[in-house]
Design a protein around this motif. Structure first.
Motif, PDB file in Angstrom:
ATOM      1  N   LEU A  76      21.645  16.177  82.088  1.00  0.00           N
ATOM      2  CA  LEU A  76      22.032  17.411  81.404  1.00  0.00           C
ATOM      3  C   LEU A  76      21.169  17.612  80.168  1.00  0.00           C
ATOM      4  CD1 LEU A  76      24.067  19.791  80.945  1.00  0.00           C
ATOM      5  CD2 LEU A  76      25.489  18.150  79.686  1.00  0.00           C
ATOM      6  N   TYR A  77      20.723  18.859  79.979  1.00  0.00           N
ATOM      7  CA  TYR A  77      19.914  19.229  78.819  1.00  0.00           C
ATOM      8  C   TYR A  77      20.431  20.548  78.250  1.00  0.00           C
ATOM      9  CZ  TYR A  77      16.622  16.068  81.175  1.00  0.00           C
ATOM     10  OH  TYR A  77      16.037  14.999  81.793  1.00  0.00           O
ATOM     11  N   SER A  78      19.899  20.914  77.096  1.00  0.00           N
ATOM     12  CA  SER A  78      20.104  22.268  76.590  1.00  0.00           C
ATOM     13  C   SER A  78      18.809  22.770  75.972  1.00  0.00           C
ATOM     14  CB  SER A  78      21.247  22.330  75.564  1.00  0.00           C
ATOM     15  OG  SER A  78      20.977  21.527  74.435  1.00  0.00           O
ATOM     16  N   ALA A  79      18.556  24.055  76.189  1.00  0.00           N
ATOM     17  CA  ALA A  79      17.409  24.723  75.577  1.00  0.00           C
ATOM     18  C   ALA A  79      17.909  25.483  74.363  1.00  0.00           C
ATOM     19  CB  ALA A  79      16.749  25.665  76.570  1.00  0.00           C
ATOM     20  N   GLU A  80      17.248  25.290  73.228  1.00  0.00           N
ATOM     21  CA  GLU A  80      17.634  25.960  71.987  1.00  0.00           C
ATOM     22  C   GLU A  80      16.594  27.052  71.730  1.00  0.00           C
ATOM     23  OE1 GLU A  80      20.280  24.463  71.781  1.00  0.00           O
ATOM     24  OE2 GLU A  80      19.801  22.445  72.449  1.00  0.00           O
ATOM     25  N   CYS A  81      17.050  28.295  71.613  1.00  0.00           N
ATOM     26  CA  CYS A  81      16.088  29.390  71.502  1.00  0.00           C
ATOM     27  C   CYS A  81      16.717  30.614  70.833  1.00  0.00           C
ATOM     28  CB  CYS A  81      15.523  29.763  72.875  1.00  0.00           C
ATOM     29  SG  CYS A  81      16.754  29.930  74.177  1.00  0.00           S
ATOM     30  N   TYR A  82      15.893  31.630  70.700  1.00  0.00           N
ATOM     31  CA  TYR A  82      16.303  32.880  70.064  1.00  0.00           C
ATOM     32  C   TYR A  82      15.528  34.007  70.725  1.00  0.00           C
ATOM     33  CZ  TYR A  82      17.188  36.420  66.464  1.00  0.00           C
ATOM     34  OH  TYR A  82      17.570  37.568  65.804  1.00  0.00           O
ATOM     35  N   GLY A  85      15.484  40.253  72.926  1.00  0.00           N
ATOM     36  CA  GLY A  85      15.166  41.079  74.078  1.00  0.00           C
ATOM     37  C   GLY A  85      13.717  41.512  74.114  1.00  0.00           C
ATOM     38  N   LYS A  86      13.033  41.373  72.992  1.00  0.00           N
ATOM     39  CA  LYS A  86      11.612  41.729  72.915  1.00  0.00           C
ATOM     40  C   LYS A  86      10.759  40.476  72.725  1.00  0.00           C
ATOM     41  CE  LYS A  86      12.709  46.229  70.829  1.00  0.00           C
ATOM     42  NZ  LYS A  86      12.547  47.092  69.625  1.00  0.00           N
ATOM     43  N   SER A  87      11.135  39.666  71.734  1.00  0.00           N
ATOM     44  CA  SER A  87      10.410  38.428  71.455  1.00  0.00           C
ATOM     45  C   SER A  87      11.290  37.235  71.805  1.00  0.00           C
ATOM     46  CB  SER A  87      10.008  38.361  69.983  1.00  0.00           C
ATOM     47  OG  SER A  87       9.163  39.448  69.637  1.00  0.00           O
ATOM     48  N   ALA A 138      20.970  38.909  72.372  1.00  0.00           N
ATOM     49  CA  ALA A 138      21.963  38.653  71.331  1.00  0.00           C
ATOM     50  C   ALA A 138      21.495  37.682  70.258  1.00  0.00           C
ATOM     51  CB  ALA A 138      23.256  38.129  71.971  1.00  0.00           C
ATOM     52  N   GLY A 139      20.229  37.289  70.291  1.00  0.00           N
ATOM     53  CA  GLY A 139      19.735  36.383  69.255  1.00  0.00           C
ATOM     54  C   GLY A 139      19.762  34.942  69.722  1.00  0.00           C
ATOM     55  N   PHE A 140      20.499  34.089  69.003  1.00  0.00           N
ATOM     56  CA  PHE A 140      20.546  32.671  69.336  1.00  0.00           C
ATOM     57  C   PHE A 140      21.122  32.464  70.737  1.00  0.00           C
ATOM     58  CE2 PHE A 140      20.511  32.488  64.693  1.00  0.00           C
ATOM     59  CZ  PHE A 140      19.516  31.550  64.491  1.00  0.00           C
ATOM     60  N   ALA A 141      20.560  31.496  71.437  1.00  0.00           N
ATOM     61  CA  ALA A 141      21.054  31.122  72.758  1.00  0.00           C
ATOM     62  C   ALA A 141      20.970  29.611  72.904  1.00  0.00           C
ATOM     63  CB  ALA A 141      20.255  31.805  73.861  1.00  0.00           C
TER      64      ALA A 141
END
Length: 283
Positions: A76-82, A85-87, A138-141
């Motif tokens: 199991l992993y998680s991807a941390e991102c932001y 919708g454009k960048s 929505a920003g942070f994911a």
């Protein structure tokens, strides 16, 4: 969400009744409104599924309170991102060492796992494609996924900053500042984000859990953490005197031991070694 991903071919075989209505075992059942690995069940056979439905009054028409889906086997992993919708800004991957099933608590988390590798590139591209398929803006994911023999499989998508000590790890180990970003969001200002990620070390933390019910009396060994490398730090999650009423879920977490190092692998070694010097006393 899964139906939308199915349309874009990003969800693998995650339909609970794929292949013409035939269940593919094992399955996993979890409360739709649950959190922290509470009330997770592994269902291995059709007989166990029938028993589960009967005991939980969960007919196919009434399963709105439960999510029943394939039990994907792999790390199991998680991807941390932001993304707006454009960048799309990718902070990195957090790995996990989990407890032994049927409990599913997170014991060790390390960031940024396998950074700068082809594997991380593939995980970043897959994460980006999932968010694009959903029209996510929505920003942070915080995107949790499992790597199976067939590839990456989505576990869940959280529209927020990562929990536990992952967000502090992002801030400590990269040139991204999630806290400044969320303040910009709250103020309605343009979110300022570096165009390229720079990694400056690794961060890992180990979670300590209660193994019996009762009252938390003390945590022994925290005063000796400075004898270990990596600036190990104790982060209590419960106060002394707290009542432990659940085992095998995040509610049994007593606290975390964090450590840093020039690489994530070394940080994980240091955090595990330091955490093993602590003991939790429950009365």
């Amino acid at each position: 969400m899964r139906k939308q991903l199915d349309l874009f071919g990003k969800n693998g075989d995650t339909s609970a009744e794929a292949a013409g209505g035939a269940w593919r075992f094992p399955l996993i059942a979890k409360p739709r409104r649950g959190t922290g690995s509470q009330d997770i069940r592994i269902i291995s056979t059709a007989e166990e599924l029938a028993e589960f439905r009967q005991s939980h009054n969960a007919t196919p028409d009434q399963e709105v309170q439960w999510v029943i889906e394939p039990y994907h086997q792999g790390p199991l992993y998680s991807a941390e991102c932001y993304t707006d919708g454009k960048s799309f800004y990718f902070f990195g991957i957090t790995n996990r060492i989990m407890s032994q099933p049927p409990e599913f608590v997170e014991v060790v988390k390390t960031f940024p796992h396998a950074h700068g590798t082809p594997w991380e590139d593939s995980a970043r591209e897959w994460t980006h494609s999932v968010l694009e398929a959903l029209g996510y803006n929505a920003g942070f994911a915080h995107v949790e996924f499992i790597q199976t023999r067939e590839g990456f499989e989505l576990v869940e998508l959280n529209a927020r900053m990562a929990g536990a000590l992952i967000t502090p790890a992002v801030a400590a180990c990269t040139n991204y500042d999630p806290y400044a970003m969320v303040i910009d969001e709250a103020l309605g200002a343009d979110v300022e984000v570096p165009g390229h990620r720079q990694v400056r070390g690794g961060h890992s933390h180990v979670s300590l859990y209660a193994h019996r019910l009762g009252k938390l009396k003390r945590v022994e060994g925290a005063e000796g953490l400075n004898a270990f490398p990596g600036q190990p730090t104790w982060h209590p999650a419960k106060t002394l005197g707290s009542q432990i009423e659940q085992l095998g879920t995040y509610r049994a977490r007593i606290g975390n031991v964090s450590a840093v190092a020039p690489t994530p692998e070394l940080a994980q070694d240091r955090a595990i070694a330091a955490a093993q010097s602590l003991s939790v006393v429950i009365e």
